[in-house]
Write a protein that holds these residues in place. Structure first.
Motif, PDB file in Angstrom:
ATOM      1  N   LEU A  89       0.791  -1.227   0.000  1.00 33.05           N
ATOM      2  CA  LEU A  89       0.000   0.000   0.000  1.00 33.05           C
ATOM      3  C   LEU A  89       0.824   1.278   0.000  1.00 33.05           C
ATOM      4  O   LEU A  89       0.251   2.370   0.024  1.00 33.05           O
ATOM      5  CB  LEU A  89      -0.920   0.011   1.237  1.00 33.05           C
ATOM      6  CG  LEU A  89      -1.937  -1.130   1.309  1.00 33.05           C
ATOM      7  CD1 LEU A  89      -2.464  -1.293   2.734  1.00 33.05           C
ATOM      8  CD2 LEU A  89      -3.086  -0.876   0.353  1.00 33.05           C
ATOM      9  N   GLY A  90       2.148   1.183  -0.034  1.00 32.12           N
ATOM     10  CA  GLY A  90       2.983   2.384   0.020  1.00 32.12           C
ATOM     11  C   GLY A  90       2.741   3.315  -1.152  1.00 32.12           C
ATOM     12  O   GLY A  90       2.427   2.883  -2.262  1.00 32.12           O
ATOM     13  N   ASN A  91       2.911   4.628  -0.893  1.00 36.82           N
ATOM     14  CA  ASN A  91       2.691   5.626  -1.954  1.00 36.82           C
ATOM     15  C   ASN A  91       3.980   6.139  -2.567  1.00 36.82           C
ATOM     16  O   ASN A  91       3.958   7.031  -3.421  1.00 36.82           O
ATOM     17  CB  ASN A  91       1.880   6.807  -1.408  1.00 36.82           C
ATOM     18  CG  ASN A  91       2.558   7.503  -0.240  1.00 36.82           C
ATOM     19  OD1 ASN A  91       3.730   7.250   0.058  1.00 36.82           O
ATOM     20  ND2 ASN A  91       1.828   8.363   0.442  1.00 36.82           N
ATOM     21  N   GLY A  92       5.138   5.608  -2.140  1.00 38.10           N
ATOM     22  CA  GLY A  92       6.408   6.005  -2.721  1.00 38.10           C
ATOM     23  C   GLY A  92       7.004   7.268  -2.147  1.00 38.10           C
ATOM     24  O   GLY A  92       8.088   7.682  -2.543  1.00 38.10           O
ATOM     25  N   LEU A  97       6.981   1.979  -2.878  1.00 41.31           N
ATOM     26  CA  LEU A  97       5.766   2.125  -3.685  1.00 41.31           C
ATOM     27  C   LEU A  97       5.103   0.761  -3.781  1.00 41.31           C
ATOM     28  O   LEU A  97       5.658  -0.174  -4.348  1.00 41.31           O
ATOM     29  CB  LEU A  97       6.111   2.645  -5.081  1.00 41.31           C
ATOM     30  CG  LEU A  97       4.940   2.766  -6.065  1.00 41.31           C
ATOM     31  CD1 LEU A  97       3.890   3.753  -5.548  1.00 41.31           C
ATOM     32  CD2 LEU A  97       5.439   3.186  -7.445  1.00 41.31           C
ATOM     33  N   GLY A  98       3.928   0.641  -3.197  1.00 43.12           N
ATOM     34  CA  GLY A  98       3.235  -0.636  -3.151  1.00 43.12           C
ATOM     35  C   GLY A  98       2.554  -0.993  -4.460  1.00 43.12           C
ATOM     36  O   GLY A  98       2.277  -0.131  -5.297  1.00 43.12           O
ATOM     37  N   VAL A  99       2.241  -2.265  -4.621  1.00 43.04           N
ATOM     38  CA  VAL A  99       1.639  -2.732  -5.872  1.00 43.04           C
ATOM     39  C   VAL A  99       0.261  -2.126  -6.098  1.00 43.04           C
ATOM     40  O   VAL A  99      -0.129  -1.854  -7.240  1.00 43.04           O
ATOM     41  CB  VAL A  99       1.553  -4.271  -5.894  1.00 43.04           C
ATOM     42  CG1 VAL A  99       2.934  -4.890  -5.879  1.00 43.04           C
ATOM     43  CG2 VAL A  99       0.735  -4.798  -4.728  1.00 43.04           C
ATOM     44  N   ILE A 100      -0.496  -1.884  -5.036  1.00 44.55           N
ATOM     45  CA  ILE A 100      -1.866  -1.399  -5.192  1.00 44.55           C
ATOM     46  C   ILE A 100      -1.898   0.036  -5.699  1.00 44.55           C
ATOM     47  O   ILE A 100      -2.785   0.415  -6.475  1.00 44.55           O
ATOM     48  CB  ILE A 100      -2.630  -1.542  -3.866  1.00 44.55           C
ATOM     49  CG1 ILE A 100      -2.848  -3.030  -3.554  1.00 44.55           C
ATOM     50  CG2 ILE A 100      -3.972  -0.815  -3.904  1.00 44.55           C
ATOM     51  CD1 ILE A 100      -3.521  -3.301  -2.225  1.00 44.55           C
ATOM     52  N   LYS A 196     -10.909  -0.202  -3.052  1.00 46.87           N
ATOM     53  CA  LYS A 196      -9.838  -0.566  -3.974  1.00 46.87           C
ATOM     54  C   LYS A 196      -8.750  -1.356  -3.256  1.00 46.87           C
ATOM     55  O   LYS A 196      -8.215  -0.916  -2.245  1.00 46.87           O
ATOM     56  CB  LYS A 196      -9.222   0.688  -4.595  1.00 46.87           C
ATOM     57  CG  LYS A 196      -8.049   0.398  -5.526  1.00 46.87           C
ATOM     58  CD  LYS A 196      -7.403   1.676  -6.038  1.00 46.87           C
ATOM     59  CE  LYS A 196      -6.176   1.378  -6.889  1.00 46.87           C
ATOM     60  NZ  LYS A 196      -5.503   2.618  -7.353  1.00 46.87           N
ATOM     61  N   GLY A 197      -8.449  -2.544  -3.770  1.00 45.51           N
ATOM     62  CA  GLY A 197      -7.396  -3.364  -3.189  1.00 45.51           C
ATOM     63  C   GLY A 197      -7.891  -4.411  -2.217  1.00 45.51           C
ATOM     64  O   GLY A 197      -7.072  -5.123  -1.631  1.00 45.51           O
ATOM     65  N   ASP A 198      -9.222  -4.540  -2.036  1.00 43.30           N
ATOM     66  CA  ASP A 198      -9.706  -5.603  -1.152  1.00 43.30           C
ATOM     67  C   ASP A 198      -9.408  -6.975  -1.730  1.00 43.30           C
ATOM     68  O   ASP A 198      -9.284  -7.959  -1.003  1.00 43.30           O
ATOM     69  CB  ASP A 198     -11.189  -5.440  -0.848  1.00 43.30           C
ATOM     70  CG  ASP A 198     -12.070  -5.499  -2.099  1.00 43.30           C
ATOM     71  OD1 ASP A 198     -11.532  -5.459  -3.210  1.00 43.30           O
ATOM     72  OD2 ASP A 198     -13.313  -5.547  -1.936  1.00 43.30           O
TER      73      ASP A 198
END
Length: 265
Positions: A89-92, A97-100, A196-198
């Motif tokens: 879930l990382g935003n970078g 930076l996460g995959v979602i 989003k991402g569930d």
């Protein structure tokens, strides 16, 4: 180990192709081939610092011989949990930076708001980058279990729990470990059902992690000296992000984009 690390990678972005710009020509016998260059881009990783700490009383430390091992194990678990969250879930921004949240992911719209349908699952499968398809896994929020358990096909037949019922296990058996032949992993770190991402279908071989220095564990009783407490701290550095920068076009259908990361929205 914490320096920025850069290496070349094939440029598979729009306007190129999945082979990094390689040009293929049916030349015929004795015909001169067209000259072409491989298209390369740079992929960079720069480990970001992460810190964690825990406060304990000196009385506990003095009266529990296993306290040191327990605290070290607790900090290690916290480290692993934070990296797990960042890689998903990382935003970078000062973190991986996460995959979602990656621009490399394909976002698949769900057929019904706040729900997961069987059509969502096979629609997601159709958006995957099929190369290396044997490495895909489903990442699912625990909140999706009721939806998956009740999931039916167009004829209202159970499609996920059906195999258990058909085998005579019924409700006595465990939940199926696969969906459409791929492992299902439930996580308490993923967003709630309907968000989003569930549910995601991912091939983590396309996600790269760069470990930096650490972990470094230290303790101090100076800050809370008058409270008779000690602070234990761990610091480490890590970076991660998908290898790709955007979804890829299907070779036979360029308007359709695929990715090793398909996220249900």
């Amino acid at each position: 180990p914490d320096a920025k690390f850069t290496f070349p990678s094939l440029d598979q972005t729009s306007g190129k192709n999945i082979y990094g710009g390689v040009t293929l020509v049916h030349t015929g016998e004795g015909v001169t081939m067209t000259e072409t260059d491989a298209k390369l881009r740079e992929v960079s990783f720069e480990p970001k610092e992460i810190s964690a700490y825990i406060v304990v009383t000196n009385k506990l430390l003095n009266n529990w011989t296993a306290s040191g091992a327990f605290l070290t194990s607790t900090l290690a678990s916290a480290m692993a949990g934070q990296e797990d969250s960042d890689f998903l879930l990382g935003n970078g921004v000062n973190r991986a930076l996460g995959v979602i949240n990656s621009a490399a992911a394909v976002v698949q719209s769900r057929t019904g708001a706040g729900a997961i349908a069987f059509a969502d699952c096979y629609n997601m499968l159709a958006r995957t980058l099929m190369r290396g398809s044997g490495s895909y896994i489903w990442l699912a929020s625990q909140t999706t279990i009721p939806q998956l358990a009740a999931m039916t096909d167009a004829g209202t037949h159970a499609v996920w729990l059906a195999s258990r019922a058909d085998a005579g296990a019924g409700a006595a058996g465990p939940l199926p470990s696969t969906l459409l032949g791929m492992p299902v992993i439930f996580s308490d770190r993923l967003p709630a059902l309907g968000t989003k991402g569930d549910l995601s279908l991912v091939n983590l071989k396309y996600y790269v992690v760069k470990d930096g220095s650490g972990p470094f564990i230290a303790s101090s009783d100076h800050i809370l000296f008058l409270s008779n407490k000690t602070i234990f701290k761990v610091v480490w550095n890590v970076d991660g992000h998908p290898w790709l920068t955007e979804p890829l076009a299907l070779e036979g259908s360029p308007t359709n984009k695929v990715s090793p990361f398909v996220i249900l929205e």
